[in-house]
Design an enzyme around this catalytic site. Sequence first.
Site, short mmCIF file in Angstrom:
data_model
loop_
_atom_site.label_atom_id
_atom_site.label_comp_id
_atom_site.label_asym_id
_atom_site.label_seq_id
_atom_site.Cartn_x
_atom_site.Cartn_y
_atom_site.Cartn_z
N ASP A 200 0.85 -1.19 0.00
CA ASP A 200 0.00 0.00 0.00
C ASP A 200 0.88 1.23 0.00
OD1 ASP A 200 -2.19 -1.47 0.39
OD2 ASP A 200 -2.52 -0.91 2.48
N ASP B 25 -5.57 -3.65 4.14
CA ASP B 25 -6.22 -3.23 5.39
C ASP B 25 -7.73 -3.43 5.37
OD1 ASP B 25 -6.70 -1.21 3.56
OD2 ASP B 25 -5.37 0.24 4.53
N ASP C 224 -9.74 -6.75 1.00
CA ASP C 224 -8.38 -7.16 0.69
C ASP C 224 -8.14 -8.60 1.15
OD1 ASP C 224 -7.73 -4.71 -0.32
OD2 ASP C 224 -6.92 -3.94 1.56
P1 ATP Z 1 -3.63 2.94 0.11
O1 ATP Z 1 -2.51 3.63 -0.53
O2 ATP Z 1 -3.21 2.38 1.43
O3 ATP Z 1 -4.37 2.01 -0.77
P2 ATP Z 1 -5.53 5.07 0.02
O4 ATP Z 1 -5.87 5.87 1.21
O5 ATP Z 1 -4.88 5.77 -1.11
O6 ATP Z 1 -4.69 3.94 0.63
P3 ATP Z 1 -8.26 4.41 -0.10
O7 ATP Z 1 -8.39 4.52 1.36
O8 ATP Z 1 -8.95 3.31 -0.83
O9 ATP Z 1 -6.77 4.32 -0.54
O10 ATP Z 1 -8.73 5.81 -0.69
C1 ATP Z 1 -8.88 6.00 -2.07
C2 ATP Z 1 -9.24 7.41 -2.36
O11 ATP Z 1 -10.50 7.72 -1.76
C3 ATP Z 1 -8.26 8.42 -1.78
O12 ATP Z 1 -7.24 8.70 -2.68
C4 ATP Z 1 -9.15 9.63 -1.53
O13 ATP Z 1 -9.22 10.43 -2.70
C5 ATP Z 1 -10.51 9.03 -1.25
N1 ATP Z 1 -10.78 9.00 0.18
C6 ATP Z 1 -10.01 8.48 1.15
N2 ATP Z 1 -10.59 8.58 2.35
C7 ATP Z 1 -11.78 9.19 2.15
C8 ATP Z 1 -12.87 9.56 3.00
N3 ATP Z 1 -12.85 9.33 4.31
N4 ATP Z 1 -13.94 10.16 2.44
C9 ATP Z 1 -13.97 10.38 1.13
N5 ATP Z 1 -12.99 10.05 0.28
C10 ATP Z 1 -11.91 9.44 0.77
#
Ligand code: ATP
Length: 891
Positions: free
Chosen positions: A332, A627, A631
């Site tokens: 990730d 996480d 997954d």
């Molecule tokens: P990783 O790199 O660990 O996969 P990530 O945080 O990039 O984690 P996700 O958590 O799936 O991956 O988030 C994907 C996208 O969704 C983020 O890039 C962001 O734009 C959006 N996002 C993340 N958290 C929120 C939230 N709480 N509410 C709305 N949009 C969110």
Amino acid sequence: MNESNIMNWHQLSADECLVHYGVEKDIGYSESQIEGLHKQYGLNTLRKEEKESLIMRFLKQFHHVLIYVLLAAALITALLSHWIDTFVILGVVLINALVGLIQEGKAEQALNELKAFLSPTARAIRGGKVKTIEAEKIVPGDIILLKSGDRVPADLRIIEAINLRVDESMLTGESEAVELHSEPIIGDPGLADRTNIGYAGTLVTSGRGQGVVVATGQETELGKIQDMMSGVEELTTPLIRSMNVFSRQLSVVIVIVSLSILGIGYFLIQLEPTELFLSVIALAVASIPEGLPALLSITLAIGVQKMARRNAIIRKLPAVETLGALTVICTDKTGTLTQNEMTVTQIVTPKNRYSVSGVGYEPHGEIKHSKGEKTICEEFPDLKALLESARHCNDSQVYKGMDGNWKLEGEPTEGALITLAKKGHLIERAGKRIETLPFESENKYMSVIQDFESGERRLLVKGAVEKVLSFCDLSDSELEEWEGQIKDLAGEGLRVMGFADRTLTLGHDSIETELRKPLTFLGLVGIIDPPREEAIRAIDQCQKAGITIKMITGDHAQTASAIGKRVGIQNYSQVITGTGLDQNTTDKDWELCAEKYSIFARAQPEHKLRLVEAFQRKNQIVAMTGDGVNDAPALKRADVGIAMGIKGTDVTKDAAAMVLTDDNFESIAAAVSQGRTTYSNLRKAIIFILPTNGAEALMVISSILLGFSLPITPVQLLWVNMVTAVTLALALAFEPEEKRVMQQEPRATNAPILGTYFIWRIIWVALLVGGGAIALFFYYKGHYNIDYARTIALNTLVAGQVFYLLNSRHLYESCLSFEGLFGNPKVLIAGLALLFFQMSITYAPFMQNWFGTLSITGYDWILLSTVGFVVFIAVEIEKAIYRKLNNMKNQ
Ligand code: ATP
């Protein structure tokens, strides 16, 4: 009183349940109430499985082919009235059982420590605040929050449910997830149909909810079934299993060889029966590597403990070996490679650009208009609308802790937005939320319908910027302009989030329907999430160790690539998005993509599974981090599934082979290097122990076949095996990491444990040590009596092993250096302990009586140590030749 059995919680309304415990939905118990309640209800844990009694565990130590052979030997010596031999053999059996029992205890302790690390937590409302508490501290009446991925920590009467679905298969056997609600249920349906109760141990597969605890610990349905999932299995890995099989087979072979020798000696050579019997017994006890099974499990237990200290908790023990063979790590981004401490630094609205100062969740810092002056949102309606969306479409909390530091309860992305709203001085008067569509990784956005104090009702959306833009009706030129802005921010490695809203009129529909009508795009923010310094080092280390690193993230392609560049991922510019991956139709396409790209952005959990499969088809050994709930299949499928301990859900942890307590990539690298070290220590232990048995067998067999008296008696052999197993061999379990461990290519999984080279080494050392002892035995037999010569042979054997232990510290590299000789203090301690034992068997009168030894002179010691030294040098020369032939550099 067993309340949960008497009360029909499912028939009561949510309010009645709350009234029963005297708690309010948003306040819960106060901390002062909790103490008394703990006393009243006890811990929320299940009764521990009854442990086997000590006596049973002790008796079990005797259940081994080897011990049967020894007991038979004791019986034969007793029949021959060789009582000393009988007692010594029985003594050895007893010591062996005790050592086994102690080592088993140690191994169990290691496993218990792991279980303690994995102890679950839950989110409860206490004193009006959301708190993360240990699941065992939950009491009936507590208000618990549930979200997708959680394991339900106690039996709960649901009081609020938003798309709340749980997997109850472990309780009801029903594999389909059940939707839970908060309404009362009439009548007395079965467990599976009480859909307003969340049962302890079940898993939340989607949505959110809130429930009041109605039963804890043994009172829960799970407690009634007493079906505790233990998580960690017994201490074994494929290597250890195959070595156990090997040592069993070896025992059988040895018994057969011994009987054949008995036959040859009696019928062909016509030796004197008593002497022959004793020799054959000596052969059997000498050649069996008694210490090996215990030694291997202790080495593994130490490896697992060391990993735990470096924040990697092993749940499935074979992973220790697999870690050393990894060729690809899929990781990730957020939190693993970056710090997951988000701060908004840029805001772009349709009208203005703002920059934001300050770091972390502390609301110190200001929003500055591009013209340079400090700004509060009341002066800029475009900013205010964006901040309102950021603040209210948000489920997290930021607060000042007792220690004066600002803390976050919830998600870092949301925390950053709350802090941003505070910096913009958004007035947070209580409004009311009407409906929520929670954030899920698959959707990448969140939406709420919110009533504002002004009386206005609005639909608010925040999320991945392309997603939010897709809800708005913008012209092509506007879209183009926004895309330019996104590219700029993402290119700097910032996470870009978009916001939108629409005022709702009377008689509006649900969120899902309302989202189909166009919204107003309010703008975007750029959030910084700095890379972890230690991840940069760890990635470099892994890449040097021949492991390919792939980043799989939900974030934007450019953001991901920029972060990939900063942390040093090779080929960081090879980026593909989830949509790009979806174009793949055949397995071959997936394999090509998996190989070609380094960064997989805007990926969905199902992409992870397909990538793992593609890598495995190409014979790669893959680790995959994760996480979220979804997954779990990819983690299960991967050769090493790695769950995040902090961010990760219980479902993911259950599926994983390893859990990181700090979510940090560095801990993966540490686990890989420890995995490689443990594997090599296991091999070192095997390669150290086997020649000893070989040398002993050589001495006995040649004495029988060539017709000379035994150079060492059975009791003396047992002594050597016992003292060296508890001293010398154990020291190898503590061998530190070798320098080159992370500079080598990953080990091929199909390579044999020993291989021809090490089999040759085992034979070489057996000949050296055995031959040296026989030579001295003959030399002394010519000048002194047989007991003196045997004492010399016994000590020569031990000296050979002491020196060979030094050789065994490095399998290939030279040990002729300060590090090689003194690098592991445990080896020196073991050597000193052994010296003490050898002094006592050689000089203590009662030992001399028992073992038939005699006092020897200082000159004798010099001579027999010289043999040991010759062994050491001979093995070093052999290693040097091997290195030369294989073009290996000595490190
Ligand atoms: P990783 O790199 O660990 O996969 P990530 O945080 O990039 O984690 P996700 O958590 O799936 O991956 O988030 C994907 C996208 O969704 C983020 O890039 C962001 O734009 C959006 N996002 C993340 N958290 C929120 C939230 N709480 N509410 C709305 N949009 C969110």
